[in-house]
Design an enzyme around this catalytic site. Structure first.
Site: not given
Length: 384
Positions: A265, A361
């Site tokens: 870019r 978790e």
């Protein structure tokens, strides 16, 4: 191309590097159709089993190699979040069988799950008790040679497609955590039903389960009555570092995508990389990735080399890796600009994938409590 230099760190040996190369080869060859999540997960379990990767998720002798689990989750997550999910849930669902199962339980289930011929799940969370496992209200009532299950579980990964569930229920030996027991429950029992399929920002098979006078033999119990909480925590001790490893895989992919973007870019006639602010973002991202990797593989190494409990190390790894992966991925989205929020783009997908890892978790806030208590206990021990 992802950085693999960390594999030469002293936490890992040549066998781990060979394993990582095997996982890379398998991951690169996976074909995943995201239009049907259930079908994709079933196919992934079959493919991972056929490739031999699921051998690492369960062990008849109870010896789970955490470094191999972490390497597999990191690599699979870097390639595709659903591939990581399919691998991880096989391990979490059968972890209690590997660690606490009888020979009969192991011989019945582990050959199937390791070959990818049966899908497993870990049923712990309830509508009124997420992180507060000791507040579980699901019951298992003894009746002769059987137990009768009543209650609900929710946010259960692989819910609706699993063939077996490692289930935790209150048997009442004592109040709170000491009154829970663990069971292996096949999915085809009368009295068991899927009441809701749950949709999330990163699609995975998730469901709410209901048990109504569901009868299972007493031989389905894992360990002894009242050991359920200990069993659950032992399994999470093994698999929490692997959650951190999956976050690390997502972060590595985001960094790789960002590095490619800043060279391709151009802004005002020069590569995006030439902007010092962009260089600052990349430096922060690279630092977070390496710091997370150090914590992940320290925790895994500690468990594999005989540390009885790695609660502190696992909590540090999970907290840092998941929270900072979120930051790394957010920076990647910023570097991509408008393309970063295009639905289905790589960094947009990573942005949705990472968020749940800071919750399941053990949420980030819970990990902070664990770390603080461990630090205090160590300090008081030093003073004593």
């Amino acid at each position: 191309m992802a950085d693999t230099s960390y594999r030469s760190w002293p936490f890992l040996d040549e066998a781990h590097r060979d394993w990582a190369r095997q996982v890379e080869t398998v991951a690169a060859g996976l074909e995943i159709d995201h239009s049907d999540t259930d079908a994709a997960c079933r196919r992934l379990v079959q493919d991972l089993g056929a490739a031999g990767l699921l051998q690492a998720t369960a062990s008849p002798d109870g010896a789970l190699e955490v470094r191999n689990l972490c390497l597999a989750r990191e690599i699979l997550a870097r390639h595709d979040g659903l591939a990581d999910f399919a691998f991880a849930m096989q391990g979490l669902g059968t972890g209690a069988i590997s660690l606490f199962g009888t020979e009969a339980q192991k011989s019945r289930w582990l050959p199937q799950t390791r070959a990818g011929k049966a899908i497993s799940a870990f049923a712990l969370t309830e509508p009124g008790s997420g992180s507060d496992v000791a507040n579980s209200t699901m019951t298992a009532r003894r009746e002769g040679d059987d137990y009768i299950l009543n209650g609900e579980k929710t946010w259960i990964s692989n819910g609706g497609i699993a063939d077996l569930y490692t289930l935790f229920a209150r048997t009442g030996e004592a109040p709170g955590a000491k009154g829970l027991s663990a069971f292996v429950v096949p999915a085809d029992l009368p009295g068991f039903e899927i009441t809701e399929r749950l949709d999330t920002i990163a699609p995975h098979p998730l469901a709410t389960l209901r048990f109504t006078e569901c009868r299972i033999p007493a031989s389905a119990m894992l360990g002894a009555p009242g050991q359920g909480f200990r069993i659950a925590m032992s399994v999470l001790d093994v698999f929490r570092p692997t959650v951190a490893a999956a976050a690390l895989g997502f972060a590595r992919r985001a960094l790789d995508e960002a590095l490619a973007r800043v060279d391709s870019r151009h802004v005002q006639g020069a590569p995006l990389f030439d902007l010092q602010m962009v260089q600052g973002h990349l430096a922060d991202m690279a630092l977070d990735v390496d710091a997370a990797a150090l914590l992940v593989y320290r925790a895994a190494w500690a468990k594999d080399t005989g540390t009885p409990r790695i609660t502190r190390e696992a909590a540090m790894a999970k907290l840092f890796a998941t929270d900072h992966a979120q930051i790394v991925i957010d920076k990647a989205v910023q570097i991509f600009g408008g393309e970063g929020v295009r639905s289905g783009s790589t960094v947009e997908t990573l942005y949705r994938e990472i968020r749940a890892l800071r919750i399941y978790e053990g949420a980030s806030d819970v990990q902070k409590v664990i770390i603080a208590r461990a630090a205090r206990a160590a300090h008081q021990g030093d003073r004593a």
